[in-house]
Motif scaffolding. Structure first.
Motif, PDB file in Angstrom:
ATOM      1  N   PRO A  12       0.821  -1.220   0.000  1.00 20.01           N
ATOM      2  CA  PRO A  12       0.000   0.000   0.000  1.00 20.01           C
ATOM      3  C   PRO A  12       0.857   1.274   0.000  1.00 20.01           C
ATOM      4  N   VAL A  13       1.938   1.276   0.761  1.00 24.91           N
ATOM      5  CA  VAL A  13       2.848   2.422   0.760  1.00 24.91           C
ATOM      6  C   VAL A  13       3.473   2.597  -0.614  1.00 24.91           C
ATOM      7  N   ALA A  14       3.866   1.495  -1.238  1.00 26.97           N
ATOM      8  CA  ALA A  14       4.466   1.568  -2.570  1.00 26.97           C
ATOM      9  C   ALA A  14       3.492   2.149  -3.581  1.00 26.97           C
ATOM     10  N   ILE A  15       2.245   1.700  -3.546  1.00 30.21           N
ATOM     11  CA  ILE A  15       1.233   2.207  -4.482  1.00 30.21           C
ATOM     12  C   ILE A  15       1.040   3.710  -4.279  1.00 30.21           C
ATOM     13  N   TRP A  16       0.980   4.128  -3.018  1.00 31.15           N
ATOM     14  CA  TRP A  16       0.860   5.560  -2.718  1.00 31.15           C
ATOM     15  C   TRP A  16       2.022   6.350  -3.325  1.00 31.15           C
ATOM     16  N   LEU A  17       3.240   5.867  -3.180  1.00 34.35           N
ATOM     17  CA  LEU A  17       4.410   6.568  -3.715  1.00 34.35           C
ATOM     18  C   LEU A  17       4.387   6.597  -5.233  1.00 34.35           C
ATOM     19  N   LEU A 124      12.445   3.155   5.707  1.00 32.20           N
ATOM     20  CA  LEU A 124      11.998   4.128   4.717  1.00 32.20           C
ATOM     21  C   LEU A 124      11.373   5.376   5.335  1.00 32.20           C
ATOM     22  N   VAL A 125      11.197   5.398   6.642  1.00 33.77           N
ATOM     23  CA  VAL A 125      10.554   6.547   7.285  1.00 33.77           C
ATOM     24  C   VAL A 125      11.386   7.814   7.072  1.00 33.77           C
ATOM     25  N   GLY A 126      12.685   7.710   7.289  1.00 32.92           N
ATOM     26  CA  GLY A 126      13.554   8.870   7.098  1.00 32.92           C
ATOM     27  C   GLY A 126      13.527   9.366   5.658  1.00 32.92           C
ATOM     28  N   ARG A 127      13.487   8.438   4.707  1.00 33.70           N
ATOM     29  CA  ARG A 127      13.422   8.832   3.296  1.00 33.70           C
ATOM     30  C   ARG A 127      12.128   9.582   3.005  1.00 33.70           C
ATOM     31  N   CYS A 128      11.028   9.132   3.593  1.00 34.72           N
ATOM     32  CA  CYS A 128       9.751   9.805   3.356  1.00 34.72           C
ATOM     33  C   CYS A 128       9.731  11.209   3.943  1.00 34.72           C
ATOM     34  N   LEU A 171      12.956  14.458  -7.492  1.00 36.01           N
ATOM     35  CA  LEU A 171      11.838  13.971  -6.680  1.00 36.01           C
ATOM     36  C   LEU A 171      11.143  12.792  -7.352  1.00 36.01           C
ATOM     37  N   LEU A 172      10.967  12.873  -8.660  1.00 34.92           N
ATOM     38  CA  LEU A 172      10.345  11.781  -9.397  1.00 34.92           C
ATOM     39  C   LEU A 172      11.139  10.493  -9.212  1.00 34.92           C
ATOM     40  N   ALA A 173      12.453  10.576  -9.390  1.00 29.28           N
ATOM     41  CA  ALA A 173      13.300   9.390  -9.233  1.00 29.28           C
ATOM     42  C   ALA A 173      13.272   8.873  -7.802  1.00 29.28           C
ATOM     43  N   ALA A 174      13.314   9.780  -6.825  1.00 23.93           N
ATOM     44  CA  ALA A 174      13.321   9.366  -5.424  1.00 23.93           C
ATOM     45  C   ALA A 174      12.011   8.685  -5.041  1.00 23.93           C
ATOM     46  N   LEU A 175      10.895   9.180  -5.557  1.00 26.05           N
ATOM     47  CA  LEU A 175       9.605   8.547  -5.292  1.00 26.05           C
ATOM     48  C   LEU A 175       9.551   7.147  -5.892  1.00 26.05           C
ATOM     49  N   LEU A 176      10.015   7.015  -7.139  1.00 22.76           N
ATOM     50  CA  LEU A 176      10.024   5.698  -7.769  1.00 22.76           C
ATOM     51  C   LEU A 176      10.925   4.733  -7.018  1.00 22.76           C
ATOM     52  N   TRP A 177      12.112   5.188  -6.649  1.00 20.83           N
ATOM     53  CA  TRP A 177      13.066   4.329  -5.944  1.00 20.83           C
ATOM     54  C   TRP A 177      12.500   3.869  -4.604  1.00 20.83           C
ATOM     55  N   THR A 178      11.961   4.805  -3.847  1.00 19.56           N
ATOM     56  CA  THR A 178      11.403   4.466  -2.539  1.00 19.56           C
ATOM     57  C   THR A 178      10.195   3.553  -2.688  1.00 19.56           C
TER      58      THR A 178
END
Length: 343
Positions: A12-17, A124-128, A171-178
């Motif tokens: 679910p977190v992945a889908i949101w990102l 992944l909390v820190g990354r978010c 930001l686009l790349a970071a969202l995809l990676w995370t």
């Protein structure tokens, strides 16, 4: 074991990102339309909260138009513009800013919910949190960019446009990676071959090419020197040098277009080598080979689209397609790097 019970991943977190990444991609395209329609300076104030509402009355529209009339773009470029024409460019810029607010809400509200329900993997909390901070910074940089065109210039400063677009792609790349990390969980081991380094170099080259493209857009360099493969009938453009190194890099129209062309050629050479290595079985795994081929052909197609766009003097539809394709290619490069590191 379901992903909801696995503390190392959360689909679910992945889908949101991934959804937020899609919104960022949409915002990049709308930002390109705002640039190509010369709409970016139509709103002359930054009101993060109250600016969410557009003008609601004739008096509000008249007030916004008077503010626009005070800046150099109106006085030197659009003097005599009608109110209806102003409304057209205003709506483009308002839509771009509205999307920025929507991206903030689409990230911030679910983030708090996922954080409260402890669905985000701890690693992944820190990354978010970092993504949230970068999103806020992007809004500030957007206004910093717009402000450069309100006093002395008739358009925004190219280097500020490059910074704004560069952070959007980051930001686009970071969202995809995370999102990929949240979907798949941590890697059990890292690849030790050459492919992670190759993938990293390609991702960096694609990113640098995007920054060079931003300088082309910021200088309106896609409207001149529209022959290819020559530039104004020459192999090396006339009047290449500006007044100093930085002026040449960021403000010389022949230079920024020449650099973008050379970057495209370099990427095409790398893409051809990537495809050859993949189809001859020199990649470490099937996913790496597949991603290498898709990325390689994506780069080559994007180069062809860029040439087409240039030779047609950057019409809006081709300009938007070229920018959207750049985002897709960079997304592929990000995915290729992620896969290569884990194969």
């Amino acid at each position: 074991m379901s992903s909801m019970r696995n503390p190392e991943r959360s689909r679910p977190v992945a889908i949101w990102l991934f959804i937020v990444a899609a919104l960022v991609l949409t915002m990049v395209v709308v930002g390109g339309a705002t640039r190509l329609t010369n709409s970016g300076l139509s709103i002359t104030e930054w009101k993060p909260v109250t600016g969410a509402l557009p003008p609601l009355s004739d008096a509000d529209w008249a007030s916004e138009f008077e503010k626009y009339k005070a800046i150099p773009q109106y006085q030197q470029v659009n003097r005599g513009m009608s109110l209806d024409a102003f409304k057209t460019i205003y709506w483009w810029e308002w839509g771009h800013r509205f999307l920025g607010r929507l991206v903030g809400l689409a990230f911030g509200l679910p983030f708090l919910v996922f954080l409260f329900t402890r669905q985000i993997p701890k690693r992944l909390v820190g990354r978010c949190w970092a993504l949230l901070a970068l999103g806020g910074l992007q809004g500030a940089i957007g206004w910093w960019m717009v402000a450069s065109g309100l006093t002395q210039r008739v358009s925004v400063a190219p280097e500020r446009l490059m910074t704004h677009l560069g952070l959007a792609f980051f930001l686009l790349a970071a969202l995809l990676w995370t999102g990929l990390e949240a979907w798949n969980g941590p890697a059990r081991r890292r690849s030790r071959g050459a492919w992670p380094q190759i993938a990293l170099v390609l991702a960096v080259l694609v990113y640098l090419q995007i920054l060079l493209g931003a300088l082309v857009a910021g200088n309106d360099a896609g409207y001149v020197l529209n022959d290819w493969p020559l530039m104004g009938g020459r192999l090396f453009p006339q009047d290449y040098a500006g007044q100093g190194l930085w002026d040449t890099i960021a403000h010389s129209i022949p230079a920024v277009q020449f650099h973008h062309r050379m970057g495209g050629y370099l990427l095409c050479i790398c893409a051809a080598g990537l495809i050859y290595a993949a189809v001859t079985g020199r990649a470490s795994s099937t996913p790496v080979r597949r991603m290498a081929v898709v990325l390689g052909f994506g780069v080559i197609c994007q180069a062809g689209l860029g040439i087409w766009t240039l030779m047609w003097a950057t019409p809006i539809d081709l300009g938007l397609a070229h920018q959207a394709a750049a985002a897709l290619v960079f997304g592929l490069a990000t995915g290729f790097l992620w896969v290569a590191r884990r194969a």
